[in-house]
Design a protein around this motif. Structure first.
Motif, PDB file in Angstrom:
ATOM      1  N   ALA A   1      15.044  -2.329   3.906  1.00 20.07           N
ATOM      2  CA  ALA A   1      14.712  -1.621   2.666  1.00 20.07           C
ATOM      3  C   ALA A   1      14.779  -0.107   2.863  1.00 20.07           C
ATOM      4  N   SER A   2      14.744   0.602   1.757  1.00 21.97           N
ATOM      5  CA  SER A   2      14.678   2.062   1.808  1.00 21.97           C
ATOM      6  C   SER A   2      13.473   2.486   2.653  1.00 21.97           C
ATOM      7  N   GLU A   3      13.719   3.411   3.567  1.00 21.88           N
ATOM      8  CA  GLU A   3      12.645   3.792   4.494  1.00 21.88           C
ATOM      9  C   GLU A   3      11.585   4.658   3.799  1.00 21.88           C
ATOM     10  N   SER A   4      12.062   5.544   2.913  1.00 27.34           N
ATOM     11  CA  SER A   4      11.106   6.461   2.280  1.00 27.34           C
ATOM     12  C   SER A   4      10.519   5.910   0.990  1.00 27.34           C
ATOM     13  N   LYS A   5      11.213   4.919   0.390  1.00 22.95           N
ATOM     14  CA  LYS A   5      10.708   4.322  -0.855  1.00 22.95           C
ATOM     15  C   LYS A   5      10.720   2.801  -0.751  1.00 22.95           C
TER      16      LYS A   5
ATOM     17  N   LEU B   1       7.240   2.702  -9.064  1.00 24.23           N
ATOM     18  CA  LEU B   1       8.321   3.686  -8.953  1.00 24.23           C
ATOM     19  C   LEU B   1       7.778   5.079  -9.213  1.00 24.23           C
ATOM     20  N   VAL B   2       6.850   5.153 -10.158  1.00 20.98           N
ATOM     21  CA  VAL B   2       6.283   6.458 -10.503  1.00 20.98           C
ATOM     22  C   VAL B   2       5.506   7.042  -9.324  1.00 20.98           C
ATOM     23  N   ILE B   3       4.692   6.210  -8.657  1.00 21.83           N
ATOM     24  CA  ILE B   3       3.954   6.795  -7.524  1.00 21.83           C
ATOM     25  C   ILE B   3       4.874   7.138  -6.353  1.00 21.83           C
TER      26      ILE B   3
ATOM     27  N   GLY C   1       0.987   3.833   0.329  1.00 24.36           N
ATOM     28  CA  GLY C   1       0.830   2.493   0.891  1.00 24.36           C
ATOM     29  C   GLY C   1       1.053   2.496   2.378  1.00 24.36           C
ATOM     30  N   ASN C   2       0.513   1.464   3.030  1.00 24.82           N
ATOM     31  CA  ASN C   2       0.823   1.275   4.444  1.00 24.82           C
ATOM     32  C   ASN C   2       1.971   0.290   4.544  1.00 24.82           C
ATOM     33  N   ILE C   3       3.019   0.701   5.233  1.00 26.30           N
ATOM     34  CA  ILE C   3       4.236  -0.092   5.261  1.00 26.30           C
ATOM     35  C   ILE C   3       4.504  -0.554   6.690  1.00 26.30           C
TER      36      ILE C   3
ATOM     37  N   PRO D   1       4.412   6.321   4.338  1.00 27.60           N
ATOM     38  CA  PRO D   1       5.276   7.329   3.726  1.00 27.60           C
ATOM     39  C   PRO D   1       4.551   8.106   2.620  1.00 27.60           C
ATOM     40  N   LEU D   2       4.978   9.319   2.388  1.00 25.76           N
ATOM     41  CA  LEU D   2       4.375  10.160   1.359  1.00 25.76           C
ATOM     42  C   LEU D   2       5.375  10.392   0.243  1.00 25.76           C
ATOM     43  N   ASN D   3       4.884  10.548  -0.978  1.00 30.35           N
ATOM     44  CA  ASN D   3       5.784  10.873  -2.075  1.00 30.35           C
ATOM     45  C   ASN D   3       5.990  12.387  -2.155  1.00 30.35           C
ATOM     46  N   SER D   4       6.736  12.815  -3.160  1.00 30.31           N
ATOM     47  CA  SER D   4       7.108  14.230  -3.210  1.00 30.31           C
ATOM     48  C   SER D   4       5.901  15.156  -3.346  1.00 30.31           C
ATOM     49  N   GLU D   5       4.794  14.591  -3.819  1.00 34.68           N
ATOM     50  CA  GLU D   5       3.597  15.426  -3.929  1.00 34.68           C
ATOM     51  C   GLU D   5       2.702  15.350  -2.700  1.00 34.68           C
TER      52      GLU D   5
END
Lengths: 308, 293
Positions: free
Chosen positions: B180-184, B92-94, B38-40, B29-33
């Motif tokens: 768990a949350s899929e995107s986070k 959480l920040v990343i 991580g590999n999930i 998954p990618l964050n907003s930026e």
């Protein structure tokens, strides 16, 4: 081919010369049976076959006629809400419960097997073992599961073990004799092979791994070694001997691995409950749950199946 | 030369162990930026199956523990989380939360664990009752654990949504299987690392990551799951929950809470995951002057 009653005397056999077993090789071979992918239709068919090969077993000091009756009812009515399921092959009880079991399974086609010969230790004189066996046969047991004298076997007294099995075979009359080797106490695969040879030559209709009271019980390695012994015996004498792994087979996957092994070592001729059995108490419910999972696509819960 | 960063592969949590998914798949998954964090594990239905088996196995022991001991263990989770606060904030920040919000979220998660730890040996007294009946019986009701509870965690938060549901669920002796949350998903897996080091018996909490679309069906239709909790607003998921859970009439709880709010904790989150058992205990003649109920 059916087995003629009695002991095989035509083939002179020196049991000290039984083939040695390559343990590493057996483990390699066995690990391949576990890699077969059995899915969908084939799995369903395999599961139903496994169900039909189960000897539903209760061998506890606390067994009562009520407990045995309940188990017999279960044997005939595995999961009535789902029609079209086979019944198990037999119920396996102590001699004192044979009469109760016989009455309870009347008319269902389910056989009654009785352990005997001072099960599970076998530490009793031959006279007692013969009486034990005769009592079970007279009470109506279709099959007798005897134990060998492991102590005598391990001290090298193979003739004693041979004579004992053939004496019990005689006492069985028309009931089929399964010989329990109790492989957990035989230590090596060489011993397992030798004990298998002794049992078959002495007249066993079935050879069986364990009493279920000792760990390890029916490991795939042990079962494989015994299947090879059966195959060799069949090739030498033309006499077909059955196989019964017992103890520790509590899930469907393991049961399917066993069936694959039988098919590949002995062939399809053995894939009926006439020649192959599972001795188990909790396997039936797991197989049932897997069958329903395969048919409905929904994972099952033991809450909805009978209590073992 | 700039150092090449290692992208951690997060594993799932089943029966107190951290296996890879049975399927061997993963997603990134990618964050907003647009950065990968991580590999999930992209878990499959078989992971759900294994998790339910583990949860069922753990249920007997967990529900039979003394309530006080369950409280101690929940408190212990809070303690361990406190010790790894900075790691959680960083993670959480990343995943796209601001530093201030991340700090608040982790601290609230700790407080919430302590809050539910306190309730463990008290909810019986508050929720239970002695009931007046018109016959010679002493009649009382107690709240008992439901069994295995399936949890579809909040999609929008990584930690607080997850903790806010797991804590009240296990407080009463339930065991759970959490998607768990899929995107986070990172907060969930690091929380699993906290659980595994804080006296929670293996199997009490099982956490899988992956596609909700793929994992919900096998969990919701599973006959060995007794209750379901869904945190979110997706009508399609609600529909699936309601239709697929009919096979064994699971209890369904649906929360649309914003988990950072103070009102998103309370006794009713515990009682939502319990079944009321009422017992009729025969006593002597009720008409006598000295009888009470």
């Amino acid at each position: 081919m059916n087995k003629t009653n009695g002991t095989v005397t035509t083939v002179p056999y020196d049991f000290t010369q039984s083939p040695r077993i390559d343990k590493v090789g057996v483990e390699e071979r066995v690990s391949r049976f576990q890699k077969r992918s059995v899915k969908n239709e084939m799995k369903l068919q395999g599961l139903k076959m496994a169900l039909n090969m189960i000897d539903l077993t209760t061998l506890e000091g606390k067994d009562t006629p009520g407990k045995v009756k309940q188990m017999c009812f279960k044997a005939a009515h595995l999961h009535d809400v789902h029609p079209g399921l086979p019944s198990v092959a037999a119920v396996c009880v102590y001699p004192s419960m044979v009469e109760t079991a016989k009455k309870a399974v009347e008319g269902t086609g389910i056989k009654v097997a009785s352990v005997s010969t001072a099960f599970p230790s076998g530490q009793a004189p031959l006279k007692v073992k013969l009486m034990d066996t005769k009592f079970a046969v007279e009470s109506g047991a279709d099959e007798i599961d005897m134990v060998i004298s492991r102590g005598r076997f391990l001290s090298g007294d193979y003739n004693f073990v041979f004579d004992e099995i053939s004496a019990i075979k005689e006492a069985c009359g028309t009931s089929r004799l399964k010989v329990i080797l109790e492989t957990g106490e035989l230590i090596t695969l060489d011993n397992v092979r030798r004990a298998s040879d002794i049992a078959m030559h002495a007249g066993a209709d079935f050879i069986k791994t364990s009493t279920g009271k000792i760990q390890p019980a029916a490991t795939l390695q042990v079962t494989y070694t015994m299947l090879e012994a059966i195959r060799d015996f069949y090739e030498q004498t033309g006499i077909q001997v059955g196989m019964k792994p017992a103890g520790g087979i509590s899930n469907s996957k393991l049961a399917l691995h066993n069936l694959i092994m039988v098919k590949e070592v002995l062939g399809g001729l053995w894939l009926t409950n006439e020649w192959f059995r599972f001795g188990a108490s909790s396997l039936a419910n797991d197989v049932l749950m897997q069958i329903l999972k395969a048919e409905t696509g929904v994972y099952q819960s033991s809450d909805y199946f009978s209590i073992d | 030369m700039e150092r090449l960063k290692i992208l951690k592969t997060y594993k799932i949590y089943i029966g107190g162990k951290f296996p890879r998914t049975e399927s061997g798949r993963y997603y990134t998954p990618l964050n907003s930026e647009g950065e990968a964090f991580g590999n999930i594990c992209l878990s499959s239905r078989k992971d759900i199956r294994n998790a339910v088996v583990a949860a069922r196995k753990a249920f007997g022991g967990w529900s039979e523990r003394a309530a006080f001991n369950r409280g101690q263990i929940l408190y212990r989770i809070g303690e361990m989380l406190e010790g790894r606060k900075s790691q959680f904030i960083e993670e959480l920040v990343i995943q796209g939360v601001s530093t201030v919000d991340a700090k608040a979220e982790v601290e609230l998660a700790i407080d919430r664990l302590v809050y539910y730890a306190g309730w463990c040996d008290k909810y019986h007294q508050v929720l239970g009752s002695v009931n007046p009946v018109a016959s010679s019986h002493f009649n009382f009701s107690t709240h008992e654990a439901m069994g295995v509870v399936g949890i579809i965690a909040d999609e929008n938060t990584s930690l607080i949504g997850l903790v806010s549901i797991i804590a009240p669920t296990i407080a009463s002796g339930n065991t759970c299987v959490v998607i768990a949350s899929e995107s986070k998903p990172i907060g969930a897996i690091t929380f699993a690392e906290v659980l595994s080091t804080s006296d929670v018996p293996g199997g009490v909490v099982n956490i899988v990551t992956g596609s909700k679309e793929e994992l919900i069906q096998p969990l919701v239709s599973h006959m060995d799951v007794n209750g379901l909790i869904y945190s979110g607003k997706d009508r399609e998921i609600m529909k699936e929950l309601n239709s697929a859970s009919t096979s064994n009439l699971k209890r369904i709880r649906h929360y649309e809470h914003h988990w950072m709010e103070p009102k998103s904790q309370g006794l009713h989150f515990i009682s939502d995951c319990t079944e009321v058992k009422t017992t009729w205990h025969p006593i002597e003649n009720i008409g006598g002057a000295s009888s009470s109920y």
